[in-house]
Design an enzyme around this catalytic site. Structure first.
Site, PDB file in Angstrom:
ATOM      1  N   ALA A 250       0.825  -1.223   0.000  1.00  0.00           N
ATOM      2  CA  ALA A 250       0.000   0.000   0.000  1.00  0.00           C
ATOM      3  C   ALA A 250       0.858   1.271   0.000  1.00  0.00           C
ATOM      4  CB  ALA A 250      -0.892  -0.017   1.239  1.00  0.00           C
ATOM      5  N   PRO A 251       0.417   2.311  -0.709  1.00  0.00           N
ATOM      6  CA  PRO A 251      -0.851   2.491  -1.430  1.00  0.00           C
ATOM      7  C   PRO A 251      -0.881   1.928  -2.854  1.00  0.00           C
ATOM      8  CG  PRO A 251       0.380   4.550  -1.456  1.00  0.00           C
ATOM      9  CD  PRO A 251       1.190   3.570  -0.646  1.00  0.00           C
ATOM     10  N   ASP A 271      -0.652  -6.044   2.512  1.00  0.00           N
ATOM     11  CA  ASP A 271      -0.278  -4.975   3.443  1.00  0.00           C
ATOM     12  C   ASP A 271      -0.965  -5.262   4.761  1.00  0.00           C
ATOM     13  OD1 ASP A 271       1.121  -2.048   2.843  1.00  0.00           O
ATOM     14  OD2 ASP A 271      -0.091  -2.090   4.653  1.00  0.00           O
ATOM     15  N   ASP A 297       0.164 -10.062   7.286  1.00  0.00           N
ATOM     16  CA  ASP A 297       1.487  -9.708   7.803  1.00  0.00           C
ATOM     17  C   ASP A 297       2.555 -10.382   6.938  1.00  0.00           C
ATOM     18  OD1 ASP A 297       3.760  -9.287   9.266  1.00  0.00           O
ATOM     19  OD2 ASP A 297       3.028 -10.213  11.125  1.00  0.00           O
ATOM     20  N   CYS A 369      12.728   3.793   1.197  1.00  0.00           N
ATOM     21  CA  CYS A 369      12.945   5.208   0.866  1.00  0.00           C
ATOM     22  C   CYS A 369      13.733   5.838   2.016  1.00  0.00           C
ATOM     23  CB  CYS A 369      11.640   5.930   0.578  1.00  0.00           C
ATOM     24  SG  CYS A 369      10.440   5.868   1.909  1.00  0.00           S
TER      25      CYS A 369
HETATM   26  C1  LIG Z   1       6.991   1.955   2.008  1.00  0.00           C
HETATM   27  S1  LIG Z   1       5.339   1.573   2.236  1.00  0.00           S
HETATM   28  C2  LIG Z   1       4.976   0.718   0.753  1.00  0.00           C
HETATM   29  C3  LIG Z   1       4.747   1.598  -0.453  1.00  0.00           C
HETATM   30  C4  LIG Z   1       4.184   0.810  -1.629  1.00  0.00           C
HETATM   31  N1  LIG Z   1       5.044  -0.300  -1.999  1.00  0.00           N
HETATM   32  C5  LIG Z   1       3.983   1.683  -2.851  1.00  0.00           C
HETATM   33  O1  LIG Z   1       4.822   1.710  -3.754  1.00  0.00           O
HETATM   34  O2  LIG Z   1       2.957   2.359  -2.923  1.00  0.00           O
HETATM   35  C6  LIG Z   1       5.444   0.289   3.389  1.00  0.00           C
HETATM   36  C7  LIG Z   1       4.121  -0.425   3.654  1.00  0.00           C
HETATM   37  O3  LIG Z   1       4.403  -1.569   4.467  1.00  0.00           O
HETATM   38  C8  LIG Z   1       3.262  -1.841   5.251  1.00  0.00           C
HETATM   39  N2  LIG Z   1       3.707  -2.758   6.312  1.00  0.00           N
HETATM   40  C9  LIG Z   1       4.416  -2.495   7.425  1.00  0.00           C
HETATM   41  N3  LIG Z   1       4.656  -3.612   8.113  1.00  0.00           N
HETATM   42  C10 LIG Z   1       4.103  -4.634   7.425  1.00  0.00           C
HETATM   43  C11 LIG Z   1       4.002  -6.053   7.625  1.00  0.00           C
HETATM   44  N4  LIG Z   1       4.529  -6.627   8.690  1.00  0.00           N
HETATM   45  N5  LIG Z   1       3.337  -6.764   6.702  1.00  0.00           N
HETATM   46  C12 LIG Z   1       2.775  -6.179   5.615  1.00  0.00           C
HETATM   47  N6  LIG Z   1       2.833  -4.862   5.379  1.00  0.00           N
HETATM   48  C13 LIG Z   1       3.481  -4.096   6.267  1.00  0.00           C
HETATM   49  C14 LIG Z   1       2.795  -0.460   5.680  1.00  0.00           C
HETATM   50  O4  LIG Z   1       1.429  -0.484   6.038  1.00  0.00           O
HETATM   51  C15 LIG Z   1       3.067   0.362   4.419  1.00  0.00           C
HETATM   52  O5  LIG Z   1       1.905   0.461   3.643  1.00  0.00           O
END
Ligand SMILES: C[S@@+](CC[C@H](N)C(=O)[O-])C[C@H]1O[C@@H](n2cnc3c(N)ncnc32)[C@H](O)[C@@H]1O
Length: 426
Positions: A250-251, A271, A297, A369
């Site tokens: 996400a997003p 996500d 997760d 990032c």
């Molecule tokens: C850097 S953002 C991802 C951005 C996305 N890849 C994009 O390009 O739009 C990191 C994401 O990891 C999710 N996240 C954090 N811990 C997580 C977990 N244990 N399992 C799955 N998702 C996780 C967060 O909710 C967040 O949306």
């Protein structure tokens, strides 16, 4: 409600309640009708976040005792008043009277004279903003400066300066709809100046532009995505027929790009934030793309997946976001030094777990990032040391072929700060 009062509410939400600007700002922008007012509200809030220490110091120097508790919002209003005097072309008399009026509207009638007096004093004295210590000089918390000095001894100041620039606007051409050249021609026909970036689909706009002015935006001709983030899908290099996991999706910017490059794949986008996952669906819908979305997760895949192992995994890990401070200056104040170790632990748990779910011969692309080695090269170095069947493949884009992964620093070729490491499973 007066625009300065809305700005004070936004800054209050960020600094006192820990909300991000990207959540707090749209919430208050809803109360404004004109695009110009919405833009001014954003400029005041983003501006205050960029130079917070200097504004804070200026205000504190003018007060005998700090405002506390519920009155804190008036401190935030004063930051906005001070920002207008130093950093905008708004005539000072208008800035001061509007800010004082905001104080009344926020129902602090008793402090209107104080706000007026402080801002008039600041205007009269024309004192330069303080640079008495490094936090003030660089408008950056000491812990970030310390970490950047250690990681980038020769260019940390340049990195901080770049993190204070206003970011450019990048588009991602949807290669399923038209070629990048075709879209560049369409932009030119609309008098929108733009150029091609280094990655396959990226387009750099000379000036940020309202998306509704972009040809065919609502029909999915292009998406807004920084040039650095656009490397993810090309480096992952999806192939027809593959089963691919987007582990932290996400997003959904990268989810959509993967499908634009190769739609004939089975893409599982996961996500652990259900609300954010809704935005993945919205992005897929706008672009008429399809993926299997799962609220789950990434460090516990067997709880939501009993299918095959994956051919490729994109792990765009949760991180400090220190590479995107130019887009999100509130990160400087929302993140804390201790978060870095905690994030590094989360990242290593997710990468270890995802590795188990990668086929042998498969590729895992690790991305953040962040510009901190603890989350990037050191993270991957430690992973390689504990994972005998993992091999790092240098990327052609990285200047230093010996380096562990490709670290992009903010502003490099106009991009955000980003990190990529491509790992192959033996
Ligand atoms: C850097 S953002 C991802 C951005 C996305 N890849 C994009 O390009 O739009 C990191 C994401 O990891 C999710 N996240 C954090 N811990 C997580 C977990 N244990 N399992 C799955 N998702 C996780 C967060 O909710 C967040 O949306």
């Amino acid at each position: 409600m007066n625009l300065r009062a809305l700005a004070a509410k936004v800054i209050f939400q960020v600094l006192e309640k820990g909300l991000s600007l990207s959540v707090a700002l749209p919430d208050q922008q809803r109360h404004l009708h004109s695009g110009k007012d919405k833009a001014l509200l954003a400029e005041l809030c983003y501006g205050v976040m960029r130079v917070l220490p200097q504004l804070d110091k200026q205000i504190s120097d003018c007060m005998s005792k700090p405002l506390k508790g519920k009155q804190r919002i008036i401190h935030q209003l004063l930051l906005i008043g001070c920002y207008q005097l130093y950093f905008t072309r708004i005539p000072s008399h208008a800035a001061i009277s509007e800010t004082a009026e905001a104080c009344r509207q926020l129902k602090f009638e008793g402090l209107v004279k104080v706000v007026n007096g402080i801002l008039r004093n600041i205007q009269r004295q024309e004192k330069p903003l303080s640079c008495d210590n490094e936090t003030l000089q660089y408008n950056t918390p000491a812990w970030i400066i310390k970490r950047l000095k250690a990681a980038y001894p020769s260019n940390w100041q340049h990195i901080i300066a770049q993190s204070h620039q206003r970011p450019p606007m990048w588009l991602r051409n949807n290669q399923q709809r038209q070629s990048r050249n075709d879209y560049l021609n369409r932009l030119q026909a609309e008098n929108i100046t733009a150029s091609a970036g280094h990655s396959h689909d990226s387009i750099l706009l000379e000036k940020p532009t309202d998306v509704m002015q972009l040809p065919e935006f609502s029909h999915g001709a292009v998406s807004v995505q920084d040039g650095a983030a656009q490397w993810a899908a090309s480096l992952l290099a999806p192939k027809a027929g593959e089963l691919i996991l987007d582990a932290c999706a996400a997003p959904g910017g990268k989810t959509c790009h993967i499908l634009e490059i190769e739609s004939n794949i089975e893409l599982v986008a996961v996500d652990n934030d259900e609300k954010r996952l809704e935005r993945v669906q919205q992005n897929l819908d706008r672009l008429s793309l399809d993926a299997k979305l799962i609220h789950g997760d990434a460090a516990n895949i067997s709880t939501w997946w009993n299918g095959d192992k994956f051919d490729r995994i994109l792990l765009d890990a949760p991180c400090s976001a220190t590479g995107v401070i130019r887009r999100h200056p509130d990160i400087k104040w929302l993140r804390k030094n201790n978060d870095i170790e905690e994030l590094a632990n989360i990242q290593s748990a997710i990468i270890d777990h995802c590795w188990h779910w990668l086929k042998s011969g498969g590729t895992l692309l690790y991305a953040t990032c962040s510009i901190l080695p603890q989350e990037n090269s050191e993270q991957i170095e430690a992973f390689l040391a504990r994972t005998p069947d993992a091999r790092l493949v240098p990327l052609v884009q990285q200047e230093d072929k010996q380096a562990i992964g490709w670290q992009i620093t903010p502003g490099q070729e106009n991009m955000d700060g980003f990190y990529y490491a491509r790992l192959i499973k033996d």
